[in-house]
Structure formats: C-alpha cells, structure tokens
Design a protein around this motif. Structure first.
Motif, PDB file in Angstrom:
ATOM      1  N   VAL A 128       0.732  -1.102  -0.004  1.00  0.00           N
ATOM      2  CA  VAL A 128       0.023   0.055  -0.197  1.00  0.00           C
ATOM      3  C   VAL A 128       1.024   1.358   0.090  1.00  0.00           C
ATOM      4  N   ILE A 129       0.714   1.878  -1.075  1.00  0.00           N
ATOM      5  CA  ILE A 129       1.419   3.473  -1.079  1.00  0.00           C
ATOM      6  C   ILE A 129       0.650   4.391  -1.028  1.00  0.00           C
ATOM      7  N   ALA A 130       0.798   5.132   0.025  1.00  0.00           N
ATOM      8  CA  ALA A 130       0.035   6.388   0.450  1.00  0.00           C
ATOM      9  C   ALA A 130       0.510   7.798  -0.187  1.00  0.00           C
ATOM     10  N   GLN A 137      -5.643   8.499   6.984  1.00  0.00           N
ATOM     11  CA  GLN A 137      -6.891   7.821   6.212  1.00  0.00           C
ATOM     12  C   GLN A 137      -6.293   7.019   5.115  1.00  0.00           C
ATOM     13  N   LEU A 138      -5.576   7.635   4.104  1.00  0.00           N
ATOM     14  CA  LEU A 138      -5.384   7.089   3.081  1.00  0.00           C
ATOM     15  C   LEU A 138      -4.363   5.825   2.945  1.00  0.00           C
ATOM     16  N   LEU A 139      -3.562   5.715   4.137  1.00  0.00           N
ATOM     17  CA  LEU A 139      -2.740   4.576   4.470  1.00  0.00           C
ATOM     18  C   LEU A 139      -3.623   3.600   5.097  1.00  0.00           C
ATOM     19  N   THR A 191      10.725   3.647  -2.525  1.00  0.00           N
ATOM     20  CA  THR A 191       9.343   3.358  -3.021  1.00  0.00           C
ATOM     21  C   THR A 191       9.728   2.434  -4.337  1.00  0.00           C
ATOM     22  N   THR A 192      11.007   2.745  -4.804  1.00  0.00           N
ATOM     23  CA  THR A 192      11.486   2.085  -6.272  1.00  0.00           C
ATOM     24  C   THR A 192      11.986   0.585  -5.622  1.00  0.00           C
ATOM     25  N   ALA A 193      12.581   0.785  -4.716  1.00  0.00           N
ATOM     26  CA  ALA A 193      13.080  -0.656  -4.089  1.00  0.00           C
ATOM     27  C   ALA A 193      11.986  -1.457  -4.045  1.00  0.00           C
ATOM     28  N   LEU A 194      10.890  -1.085  -3.198  1.00  0.00           N
ATOM     29  CA  LEU A 194       9.609  -1.973  -2.949  1.00  0.00           C
ATOM     30  C   LEU A 194       9.122  -2.159  -4.342  1.00  0.00           C
ATOM     31  N   LEU A 195       8.918  -1.511  -5.282  1.00  0.00           N
ATOM     32  CA  LEU A 195       8.265  -1.833  -6.573  1.00  0.00           C
ATOM     33  C   LEU A 195       8.840  -2.836  -7.316  1.00  0.00           C
ATOM     34  N   ASP A 196      10.392  -3.177  -7.125  1.00  0.00           N
ATOM     35  CA  ASP A 196      11.156  -4.011  -7.631  1.00  0.00           C
ATOM     36  C   ASP A 196      10.721  -5.244  -7.360  1.00  0.00           C
ATOM     37  N   LEU A 203      -1.694  -1.320  -3.983  1.00  0.00           N
ATOM     38  CA  LEU A 203      -2.935  -0.181  -4.149  1.00  0.00           C
ATOM     39  C   LEU A 203      -1.846   1.007  -3.896  1.00  0.00           C
ATOM     40  N   TYR A 204      -2.063   1.878  -4.835  1.00  0.00           N
ATOM     41  CA  TYR A 204      -1.294   3.058  -5.036  1.00  0.00           C
ATOM     42  C   TYR A 204      -2.294   4.355  -4.965  1.00  0.00           C
ATOM     43  N   THR A 205      -2.096   5.146  -3.944  1.00  0.00           N
ATOM     44  CA  THR A 205      -2.902   6.867  -4.036  1.00  0.00           C
ATOM     45  C   THR A 205      -2.026   7.821  -4.196  1.00  0.00           C
ATOM     46  N   GLY A 206      -2.117   8.354  -5.310  1.00  0.00           N
ATOM     47  CA  GLY A 206      -1.401   9.705  -5.636  1.00  0.00           C
ATOM     48  C   GLY A 206      -1.666  10.201  -7.072  1.00  0.00           C
ATOM     49  N   GLU A 228      -5.444   4.773  -7.183  1.00  0.00           N
ATOM     50  CA  GLU A 228      -6.329   5.871  -6.943  1.00  0.00           C
ATOM     51  C   GLU A 228      -5.924   7.107  -7.072  1.00  0.00           C
ATOM     52  N   LEU A 229      -6.447   7.751  -8.242  1.00  0.00           N
ATOM     53  CA  LEU A 229      -5.703   8.913  -8.761  1.00  0.00           C
ATOM     54  C   LEU A 229      -6.574  10.209  -8.697  1.00  0.00           C
ATOM     55  N   GLY A 230      -6.081  11.120  -9.163  1.00  0.00           N
ATOM     56  CA  GLY A 230      -7.183  12.517  -8.851  1.00  0.00           C
ATOM     57  C   GLY A 230      -7.623  12.960 -10.156  1.00  0.00           C
ATOM     58  N   GLY A 231      -7.378  14.347 -10.320  1.00  0.00           N
ATOM     59  CA  GLY A 231      -7.809  15.046 -11.512  1.00  0.00           C
ATOM     60  C   GLY A 231      -8.809  16.138 -11.091  1.00  0.00           C
ATOM     61  N   LYS A 232      -9.372  16.676 -12.340  1.00  0.00           N
ATOM     62  CA  LYS A 232     -10.202  17.859 -12.181  1.00  0.00           C
ATOM     63  C   LYS A 232     -11.564  17.521 -12.042  1.00  0.00           C
ATOM     64  N   PRO A 381     -13.741  12.475 -14.595  1.00  0.00           N
ATOM     65  CA  PRO A 381     -13.021  12.947 -13.161  1.00  0.00           C
ATOM     66  C   PRO A 381     -13.252  11.754 -12.265  1.00  0.00           C
ATOM     67  N   LEU A 382     -12.742  11.843 -10.909  1.00  0.00           N
ATOM     68  CA  LEU A 382     -12.535  11.125  -9.746  1.00  0.00           C
ATOM     69  C   LEU A 382     -14.181  11.307  -9.309  1.00  0.00           C
ATOM     70  N   ALA A 383     -14.693  12.483  -9.313  1.00  0.00           N
ATOM     71  CA  ALA A 383     -16.056  12.804  -8.471  1.00  0.00           C
ATOM     72  C   ALA A 383     -16.771  14.033  -9.602  1.00  0.00           C
ATOM     73  N   PRO A 421     -18.549   1.849  -3.612  1.00  0.00           N
ATOM     74  CA  PRO A 421     -17.132   1.786  -4.043  1.00  0.00           C
ATOM     75  C   PRO A 421     -16.561   3.339  -4.212  1.00  0.00           C
ATOM     76  N   PHE A 422     -15.299   3.344  -3.790  1.00  0.00           N
ATOM     77  CA  PHE A 422     -14.672   4.392  -3.981  1.00  0.00           C
ATOM     78  C   PHE A 422     -13.343   4.246  -4.869  1.00  0.00           C
ATOM     79  N   GLY A 423     -13.503   5.056  -6.062  1.00  0.00           N
ATOM     80  CA  GLY A 423     -12.184   4.720  -6.791  1.00  0.00           C
ATOM     81  C   GLY A 423     -12.619   5.535  -8.222  1.00  0.00           C
TER      82      GLY A 423
HETATM   83  P1  NAD Z   1       2.703  11.954  -3.081  1.00  0.00           P
HETATM   84  O1  NAD Z   1       3.762  12.931  -3.523  1.00  0.00           O
HETATM   85  O2  NAD Z   1       2.736  11.608  -1.398  1.00  0.00           O
HETATM   86  O3  NAD Z   1       2.943  10.632  -3.529  1.00  0.00           O
HETATM   87  C1  NAD Z   1       2.361   9.490  -3.263  1.00  0.00           C
HETATM   88  C2  NAD Z   1       3.260   8.307  -2.962  1.00  0.00           C
HETATM   89  O4  NAD Z   1       3.994   8.205  -4.176  1.00  0.00           O
HETATM   90  C3  NAD Z   1       4.309   8.685  -2.020  1.00  0.00           C
HETATM   91  O5  NAD Z   1       4.206   7.464  -1.161  1.00  0.00           O
HETATM   92  C4  NAD Z   1       5.592   8.679  -2.733  1.00  0.00           C
HETATM   93  O6  NAD Z   1       6.530   8.379  -1.945  1.00  0.00           O
HETATM   94  C5  NAD Z   1       5.307   7.952  -3.876  1.00  0.00           C
HETATM   95  N1  NAD Z   1       6.245   8.570  -5.058  1.00  0.00           N
HETATM   96  C6  NAD Z   1       6.655   9.685  -5.240  1.00  0.00           C
HETATM   97  N2  NAD Z   1       7.220   9.418  -6.537  1.00  0.00           N
HETATM   98  C7  NAD Z   1       7.591   8.360  -6.841  1.00  0.00           C
HETATM   99  C8  NAD Z   1       8.209   7.740  -7.620  1.00  0.00           C
HETATM  100  N3  NAD Z   1       8.901   8.411  -8.732  1.00  0.00           N
HETATM  101  N4  NAD Z   1       8.580   6.348  -7.701  1.00  0.00           N
HETATM  102  C9  NAD Z   1       7.807   5.683  -7.123  1.00  0.00           C
HETATM  103  N5  NAD Z   1       6.944   6.100  -6.048  1.00  0.00           N
HETATM  104  C10 NAD Z   1       6.902   7.565  -5.949  1.00  0.00           C
HETATM  105  O7  NAD Z   1       1.272  12.389  -3.316  1.00  0.00           O
HETATM  106  P2  NAD Z   1       0.931  13.363  -4.527  1.00  0.00           P
HETATM  107  O8  NAD Z   1       1.033  12.320  -5.894  1.00  0.00           O
HETATM  108  O9  NAD Z   1       1.241  14.423  -4.786  1.00  0.00           O
HETATM  109  O10 NAD Z   1      -0.812  13.265  -4.324  1.00  0.00           O
HETATM  110  C11 NAD Z   1      -1.484  13.976  -4.848  1.00  0.00           C
HETATM  111  C12 NAD Z   1      -2.372  13.518  -5.877  1.00  0.00           C
HETATM  112  O11 NAD Z   1      -2.770  12.267  -5.405  1.00  0.00           O
HETATM  113  C13 NAD Z   1      -3.301  14.277  -6.395  1.00  0.00           C
HETATM  114  O12 NAD Z   1      -3.539  14.237  -7.621  1.00  0.00           O
HETATM  115  C14 NAD Z   1      -4.720  13.845  -5.939  1.00  0.00           C
HETATM  116  O13 NAD Z   1      -5.726  13.999  -6.665  1.00  0.00           O
HETATM  117  C15 NAD Z   1      -4.253  12.275  -5.787  1.00  0.00           C
HETATM  118  N6  NAD Z   1      -5.064  11.587  -4.735  1.00  0.00           N
HETATM  119  C16 NAD Z   1      -5.911  10.782  -5.093  1.00  0.00           C
HETATM  120  C17 NAD Z   1      -6.769  10.160  -4.113  1.00  0.00           C
HETATM  121  C18 NAD Z   1      -7.938   9.033  -4.309  1.00  0.00           C
HETATM  122  O14 NAD Z   1      -8.379   8.296  -3.231  1.00  0.00           O
HETATM  123  N7  NAD Z   1      -8.280   8.833  -5.389  1.00  0.00           N
HETATM  124  C19 NAD Z   1      -6.520  10.660  -2.546  1.00  0.00           C
HETATM  125  C20 NAD Z   1      -5.480  11.383  -2.377  1.00  0.00           C
HETATM  126  C21 NAD Z   1      -4.962  12.209  -3.257  1.00  0.00           C
END
Ligand code: NAD
Length: 477
Positions: A128-130, A137-139, A191-196, A203-206, A228-232, A381-383, A421-423
């Motif tokens: 799980v990457i938060a 919450q997101l972790l 994170t790169t070491a983990l992803l290897d 599950l990745y959120t970001g 779990e990504l974002g957007g407008k 969009p997400l929402a 569901p949330f996604g």
């Molecule tokens: P962040 O910078 O914390 O990155 C998220 C995770 O990715 C971190 O744990 C970080 O260490 C890892 N990471 C960063 N660069 C990396 C790389 N090059 N290789 C591997 N891992 C790497 O968070 P962020 O991305 O700035 O978060 C904001 C974005 O996340 C926004 O777009 C937002 O909408 C989205 N978001 C989505 C949700 C959802 O539930 N859908 C929730 C929160 C945030």
C-alpha cells in the motif's frame, strides 16, 4: 518490523532501504503468510481491532502530526482523517464474517449432484503506497481492507507529510502483528526498491505520473494494481438548484484541508442566470467560515509545503480570470487564501491541471449539454457534483457522463457511504475500495466445485462421440 527513517544525508550516501532490504522484508512476510497465520478470521479481527484502538488511543499524537504537516485544525484532522477511518474499520469488523464466508452458486443440471461456491481467499503479500494529503486515512483504510481480507501488508506513508509518516511508522508496529505487517518510510528510492519486488497486489494513491510508474513496475510480475488517482472534479450548479446549499457544499469540498482533497470541487460550472447569486452565496460562506481574514482563522489549513504553495502562485498568474475574493499567497507561510475566480477562460492555467489548493474557478454555461459535452470529451473525473432540483437533469447527467462517482446536491459525502465503491475511471484511476469493495479488492474469488466421490461416471463428453451421447448431451448441456 521494517522501519526506516530516512534523513536527507543518509539518502545521499546510500539508500537507507536498499533493494536487498526490500527483498529480505518481502521474503520475511511471505514466510509468515505461508504459515497461514493471517488467514483465520480471529487474526483478521484482532488486527482490525488493534488498528481501531491505535486511532482512538493515539488520537492526540496523530492530530498533532497532522497539524504539523498540514496546519489542520484538530477537529478537522480528527473528523476527516481519524474518525472517517475508524468508521471504515468498524464497517469491516461488522461485516467481515459474512463477506469472508463462501457464497453458494447454482449448479447446471448436467453437473448435479455438486456444490458450487465462491470462496474469497487472501492474495498474499500486498503493498500500500499512500499520499500526503490525508496521510492517515489513505494509508490506514487500505491497510485495514487488506488485513480484513487476510493478507500480509507492507505500507509506505508519504515522505511529503513527514511528521505523520514518523508517527505511523512508530505506532503501527506497536499495535499490529509485526510478523505480517511492516511500515517502510522514505521517498522515491525506497518506493522504487519496494516496487522492484513481486507483490500479490499494489494499491497506490497519488498522482497519475507516479501511477504509471507503479503500473509498469507491477506489470513485470503480473501484479494486479489499484490506482487511486485524482484530476479535475467539476461541480455543476443548474438554474433550478438550491443555490445556498450548492454554495455551502462546494465551499466545504473546496476549502476543507485547504483544497488538498482528491475529491474537492476543482471548478464549478454555474448557469449564467444564477452566477451572481451563487458567487454572493459562496463569498458569504467563506466569510462565515473563516472570517474577514482567513489567514488568522484557526480552522483554515495550510499548503503541505512551499513548493506546492509556489505551484498555486504560478497557477494564479493573473491571466484569464477575475478575482472575486482571495488571491493572496504567502509562500514562506504556506498560505493561499480561499480564492474564487470568475470570467475564467477555459485556456487559463487554472483550468490546465488539477488545482489541489483553495482556488475555485467559477465558469458559466447556458445549456447543460455544453458542460456534459466538455466532461464527456475530457479526462474522466474522480468525482462529479451536481446541484439541481430536477430529477430529469440528474438522469441526464448520470447517463451522459462518466466519473469515478457522482454526488447529487452534496459533495464528498458519497465517500462516507461505505456501501459505495470509491475509485476512479480512466485518468482518475482504476479499481476501488471502501467497505466490501476494499475486501474484494484484496481477495481472490476462488471458484470451488465439489462433487461426491460416489458419483457414477457418466462419460457423455468422452469419445467416442456416439449418436446417443451427442443427442443426450445436446439436450442437457
Ligand atoms: P505523494 O507525492 O505523496 O506521492 C504518493 C506516493 O508516491 C508517495 O508515497 C511517494 O513516496 C510515492 N512516489 C512519489 N514519486 C515516486 C516515484 N517516482 N516512484 C515511486 N513512488 C513515488 O502524493 P501526490 O501524488 O502529490 O498526491 C496528490 C495526488 O493524489 C493528487 O492528484 C490527488 O488528487 C491524488 N489523490 C487521490 C486520492 C484518491 O483516493 N483517489 C486521494 C488522495 C490524493
């Protein structure tokens, strides 16, 4: 328990958490998983109870860390990060015995007697990457779902919220079974070491750029991924909407956590006839919440760091909009005022990327199809938020647009309905969690078909395919 504190110096010298460390960690968790210790319902319930206890007993430490990282008001930190997660865990605890049980299925005539069942089984060792914006919450929510499903888990808090990351890395091993749950702190190298490594689910959120890195790394091992990504995420306010309600809910979604919410209303489309009324209501809401000087309000958060504050400053480059209220930015103090923009050009910088800060562009429309058309042709969009009194309009928007979720006459609350569901979808991600959906995400639905051993073998499908076999099989199969 692997717990790695990375100081910038150490990171320069050698990664504090190397690929070898990652391999050793995964191997250790794999061995624990192989013993079957994570499978019994009792173990899963113990872990969920411990996770819940951690959030309740250590509320003080977590709230302080959230305040340090995000300038959060303690109440907001408790409600949005802690209480929402506790509710999620309680939902898992309540329903787990039913969800984890076998589900009987129908058996076709040809294969009777027999018993068909779908049995959810854990996937194995999951990652799980938060992110930093709701760093507890997101972790913890996805970790809870993974544990409920009987997996061993490695979780990686975001280094961008360092205070919360440090507290989670200290508390999780105190409460959870360290032979099957580990926290790894750190940034890109860790994170790169983990992803290897080979995982059974990630599950990745970001953000979407890193989402692509995660998906590519996972593909090497055929590892399934939830992104779990974002957007407008837009809000739409129609002419017949309850304007005061719309202004209040949009303000809530946008200024909570200083706009750093994946499901914030990124921008608003308002019907031209009610634009003035909506803007008046919105500015009144902002004044009521944060007073005439939001900078001095204890209830208004800060940007996560100077870099993100500067990003907002650059988005507010002064071109392609008029400022209705706000607009002040103080990079050093990580402050961006609650800001409303009007007469916003669709080509302006604020419309070019996810804003992720307390800046709200308000655009007008004459015909709803202009808006649904723009949403349908853009990134999904997400929402999507719709404020209207008309059921027909609701049907029109629901049936002609695609988004992770849609919430009518409210914003963000759809996330708290744990039966949903949330996604995301498309650019906003894939896969989902929350409630049962999280349990399903971290489970494999195994098909189990049992037949009795006393069965008289009826070799209808075995050669030679005589006439009587063909005729009978065609009738039965
Ligand atoms: P962040 O910078 O914390 O990155 C998220 C995770 O990715 C971190 O744990 C970080 O260490 C890892 N990471 C960063 N660069 C990396 C790389 N090059 N290789 C591997 N891992 C790497 O968070 P962020 O991305 O700035 O978060 C904001 C974005 O996340 C926004 O777009 C937002 O909408 C989205 N978001 C989505 C949700 C959802 O539930 N859908 C929730 C929160 C945030």
């Amino acid at each position: 328990m692997s717990q790695v504190d990375v100081s910038p110096d150490e990171e320069q010298a050698a990664p504090a958490f190397s690929p070898t460390d990652a391999a050793v960690l995964v191997e250790r968790l794999r061995s624990a998983y192989a013993t079957g210790r994570t499978r019994p319902l009792a173990w899963r319930q113990q872990q969920l109870a411990a996770l819940r206890r951690m959030l309740v007993e250590r509320e003080g430490e977590l709230v302080v860390a959230l305040g340090e990282d995000l300038g959060r008001a303690p109440f907001e930190a408790w409600a949005a990060d802690l209480r929402a997660t506790v509710r999620e865990i309680e939902d898992l605890q309540r329903h787990l015995p039913r969800w984890a049980g076998p589900e009987r299925q129908k058996v076709p005539l040809l294969f009777r007697p027999g018993r068909a069942e779908v049995i959810p089984e854990p996937l194995g060792v999951v990652l799980v990457i938060a992110p930093w914006n709701y760093p507890v919450q997101l972790l913890v929510s996805p970790v809870a779902a993974a544990l409920a499903a009987g997996n061993a888990v490695v979780c990686k808090p975001s280094e961008v919220a360092p205070a919360t990351s440090a507290v989670l890395a200290r508390l999780i091993p105190e409460y959870l079974d360290t032979s099957a749950v580990a926290v790894v702190e750190g940034g890109v190298p860790e994170t790169t070491a983990l992803l290897d490594q080979r995982w059974d689910h990630i599950l990745y959120t970001g953000n979407g750029s890193v989402g692509r890195i995660v998906a590519a790394a996972a593909a090497k091992h055929l590892t399934p991924v939830t992104l779990e990504l974002g957007g407008k995420s837009p809000a739409i306010v129609t002419r017949d909407a309850n304007i005061k309600l719309a202004a209040s809910r949009v303000a809530f979604s946008k200024f909570l956590n200083a706009g750093q919410t994946c499901v914030a209303s990124d921008h608003v489309y308002v019907h031209r006839d009610v634009e003035e009324e909506f803007l008046d209501a919105l500015t009144a809401e902002i004044a009521q919440r944060y007073g005439s000087d939001p900078r001095s309000s204890k209830d208004f958060g800060r940007m996560i760091n100077p870099g993100h504050t500067e990003r907002l400053q650059n988005l507010l480059d002064g071109v392609g909009y008029d400022v209705v209220c706000g607009g002040e930015v103080d990079v050093e103090k990580r402050y961006v005022a609650p800001t409303v923009l009007r007469n916003v050009s669709r080509d302006s910088a604020v419309m070019g990327e996810e804003i992720f800060g307390p800046v709200l562009p308000v655009l007008t429309f004459d015909d709803l199809s202009e808006v649904t058309g723009a949403i349908s042709t853009g990134d999904k969009p997400l929402a999507l938020y719709l404020f209207t009194a008309s059921e027909r309009t609701v049907e029109q928007v629901v049936s002609t647009t695609s988004s992770g979720g849609i919430c009518v006459n409210d914003a963000i609350s759809h996330l708290l309905v744990s039966s949903l569901p949330f996604g995301g979808v498309g650019e906003s991600g894939y896969g989902s969690y929350h409630g049962r959906w999280g349990f399903e995400t971290f489970s494999h639905r195994k098909a189990v078909f049992r037949r009795p051993s006393w069965l008289v073998d009826a070799p209808l499908l075995n050669p030679p395919y005589s006439r009587w076999k063909r005729a009978l099989t065609r009738r039965l199969f």
